[in-house]
Design a protein around this motif. Structure first.
Motif, PDB file in Angstrom:
ATOM      1  N   SER A   1      -9.228   2.107  -1.129  1.00 19.03           N
ATOM      2  CA  SER A   1      -8.528   0.824  -1.247  1.00 19.03           C
ATOM      3  C   SER A   1      -8.789   0.253  -2.639  1.00 19.03           C
ATOM      4  O   SER A   1      -9.773   0.613  -3.286  1.00 19.03           O
ATOM      5  CB  SER A   1      -9.004  -0.160  -0.170  1.00 19.03           C
ATOM      6  OG  SER A   1     -10.378  -0.447  -0.336  1.00 19.03           O
TER       7      SER A   1
ATOM      8  N   HIS B   1      -3.746   5.936  -2.214  1.00 23.16           N
ATOM      9  CA  HIS B   1      -4.960   6.762  -2.274  1.00 23.16           C
ATOM     10  C   HIS B   1      -4.545   8.191  -2.635  1.00 23.16           C
ATOM     11  O   HIS B   1      -3.800   8.837  -1.894  1.00 23.16           O
ATOM     12  CB  HIS B   1      -5.693   6.755  -0.936  1.00 23.16           C
ATOM     13  CG  HIS B   1      -6.734   7.839  -0.826  1.00 23.16           C
ATOM     14  ND1 HIS B   1      -7.850   7.881  -1.631  1.00 23.16           N
ATOM     15  CD2 HIS B   1      -6.799   8.938  -0.013  1.00 23.16           C
ATOM     16  CE1 HIS B   1      -8.573   8.946  -1.316  1.00 23.16           C
ATOM     17  NE2 HIS B   1      -7.963   9.607  -0.348  1.00 23.16           N
TER      18      HIS B   1
ATOM     19  N   THR C   1       0.851  -1.191   0.000  1.00 23.99           N
ATOM     20  CA  THR C   1       0.000   0.000   0.000  1.00 23.99           C
ATOM     21  C   THR C   1       0.881   1.232   0.000  1.00 23.99           C
ATOM     22  O   THR C   1       1.988   1.227  -0.524  1.00 23.99           O
ATOM     23  CB  THR C   1      -0.936  -0.019   1.211  1.00 23.99           C
ATOM     24  OG1 THR C   1      -0.150  -0.113   2.396  1.00 23.99           O
ATOM     25  CG2 THR C   1      -1.891  -1.199   1.142  1.00 23.99           C
TER      26      THR C   1
END
Length: 583
Positions: free
Chosen positions: A52, A75, A3
């Motif tokens: 997400s 994001h 991420t």
């Protein structure tokens, strides 16, 4: 899953180039990410406005890439420059594809997302020393919504008036990105795909299916000869990779320019739409309808439902978008992309349409034609018309047969009512024409050159005993009903029958002497339209009818309460008369 913290296992990926796909969870972005991962020489960073990635079961390749560190998710809101810079650090190439399903309706929000977002992306690229920026624009930026474009190339200017605000703003974003070319070592270019479609499509395919659900697929909107280019989404992703390779090879002719991207297979819109929708169970369009009719119809629906039902407006606007698509010719030349980018389609239009249909197979479940093909589920109006030949004709099951019947009835209407002759004279002349035609046809030889004339069998004009018996039984039943009504009127006890007959005769007195011709013409037109319309919108019409009947019932009750004598007492007085008659 990797991420925003960065790429996992980065030590295992030496020698791979790193790119950022802005809008990587959008329609084009998803396919582009998958193609980059399949190439095997990229570390892909996915940036999107969603919180997400929300992987689907079919995205096994991306899931494995997240696990191995070849892909990571960030994001990013393009209105927030620090977020862009955080995702862009150490990246050599940025693919900028917008992922929003629909832009906000207010101008300020659209401007900040599209134009200000493009400014932020350019500034972030310059600060992070990004080498290449490729923007996914649209062929709509050179289209004003009304003029045809035939084999247009990159020399086409921006129009003075755009067809919508989003297209106007995208043209500004495109210009900003091209203007940033060769500033601080950044090379930019823009791609203009035309009518992108494929699995995951959120615009073109849903618009076509919504149009089909609304029964507009029977109509060819605008000229049936209008041509258009359509581009399969995999070809758009492939074009982005070709653009990156071209910029990497330091070809000056590719940087700072725009390129139209198509499937190189322009085709008539009337052929493309059935190519997709017939696989869903919707029939090929057969009637031509001017585009301006759709324009004003959609505006009228929008005004009627502005405060009532936003869902109706959305469906209407989707139909309006399709109407704009098919109302003009829009074809573009890809010679510049072929020459400077080395682009050529990797998926043909026919193959792309088949793959798209497979991915949208669930949309075929509610096809209105399924009940035509399912004899166990006839519609209400089909039952009303007897589920026979009359139903097939009035419900336009066989368009050719229905049109021939309608044309014959129109000719008969003209012959008997508009020719200026009396009814008996018209009937006598029609019979004379039939007799002369049949006799002349009988005198013709069986074959003249290559044309053969089949003989009319002697049993062609015969009527079977069963048909004659049924006809006489129907006439007898009608006569008996008439006698029963006459007897009830003669007894003077059934006021309901008296009022019905009186009202009917009074309407005939008003209509027959003055409006019979017009009434028959209206009945003829309504017979071939109302039944068909009712079958298409059965649920909506039934709902409206219930509301109207309920309102009328409430009105009648309110009216009855204000009468000097209650309606209930009148009905009670009628009951003994009915009992006496039945006894």
């Amino acid at each position: 899953m990797a991420t925003e913290n960065g790429d996992n296992n980065s030590n295992d990926h030496h020698g791979l180039k790193t790119c950022l796909v802005l809008g990587g969870r959008g329609f084009v972005g998803r396919v582009l990410v998958e193609r980059l991962l399949r190439l095997g020489n990229w570390i892909v960073r996915i940036a999107d406005y969603t919180q997400s990635p929300q992987l689907e079961p079919s995205e096994l390749l991306l899931s494995e890439a997240f696990a191995s560190g070849r892909a990571s998710f960030f994001h990013v809101d393009v209105r927030n420059k620090p977020q862009i810079i955080k995702a862009m650090g150490g990246v050599s190439t940025v693919f900028y594809t917008e992922s929003m399903a629909s832009f906000p309706r207010d101008f300020f929000s659209c401007y900040t997302i599209i134009v200000q977002g493009a400014k932020n992306v350019v500034k972030a690229c310059r600060e992070c020393k990004v080498k290449h920026l490729i923007y996914n624009s649209s062929a709509d930026v050179v289209f004003d919504g009304s003029r045809n474009i035939c084999n247009g190339d990159e020399s086409l200017p921006y129009p003075s008036n755009f067809e919508n605000v989003v297209t106007d703003l995208k043209s500004q974003a495109e210009a900003l990105i091209l203007f940033a070319n060769e500033v601080d070592g950044l090379l930019t270019c823009a791609l203009r795909p035309c009518n992108v479609f494929g699995p995951g499509d959120i615009q073109l395919m849903p618009s076509l299916v919504n149009m089909a659900h609304s029964s507009w697929t029977k109509f060819i909107i605008g000229s049936s000869e209008n041509m258009s280019d359509f581009t399969y989404v995999d070809n758009v992703a492939h074009a982005h990779i070709c653009a990156e390779e071209s910029l990497s090879s330091q070809m000056v002719s590719a940087s700072g320019k725009v390129f139209f991207i198509t499937n190189l297979e322009p085709m008539k819109v009337r052929d493309f739409v059935p190519l997709v929708l017939e696989s869903f169970g919707y029939q090929r369009p057969i009637f031509n309808l001017p585009a301006w009719v759709i324009h004003y119809f959609c505006l009228l629906v929008k005004l009627m439902h502005m405060k009532l039902n936003s869902g109706k407006i959305e469906r209407c606007m989707l139909i309006y978008d399709v109407a704009k698509l098919v109302s003009c010719t829009r074809t573009f030349s890809c010679s510049a992309a072929e020459t400077h980018l080395g682009y050529s389609p990797v998926v043909s239009l026919e193959e792309g349409a088949a793959l798209t249909v497979d991915s949208f197979s669930a949309l075929a479940k509610d096809s209105p034609l399924r009940r035509y093909n399912d004899p166990d589920e006839p519609s209400k109006v089909d039952k009303l018309l007897g589920s026979g030949k009359v139903a097939d004709i009035l419900l336009w099951r066989d368009e050719k047969k229905t049109f021939i019947c309608f044309l014959l009835l129109v000719l008969l209407y003209y012959w008997f009512f508009l020719s200026g002759r009396t009814f008996i004279t018209s009937a006598a002349k029609l019979l004379l024409m039939i007799i002369v035609s049949l006799y002349g046809y009988r005198m013709l030889p069986a074959k003249i050159h290559r044309f053969t004339f089949p003989r009319v069998s002697s049993t062609c004009c015969e009527v079977s005993k069963v048909d004659m018996r049924n006809s006489f039984l129907a006439m007898t039943s009608m006569w008996n009903e008439l006698c029963l009504v006459t007897r009830l009127l003669a007894q003077g006890e059934d006021w309901r029958t008296f009022l019905k007959v009186s009202a009917f005769l009074y309407l005939c007195k008003l209509i027959v002497p003055h409006f019979l011709t017009v009434a028959i013409a209206i009945a003829l037109v309504l017979a071939f339209t109302l039944f068909f319309v009712y079958e298409q919108y059965e649920e909506d019409i039934d709902g409206m009818a219930k509301v109207v009947i309920s309102s009328l019932r409430k009105t009648m009750i309110s009216f009855a309460r204000n009468l000097p004598m209650s309606l209930t007492s009148v009905l009670l007085d009628c009951e003994p008369l009915k009992e006496k008659k039945s006894s």
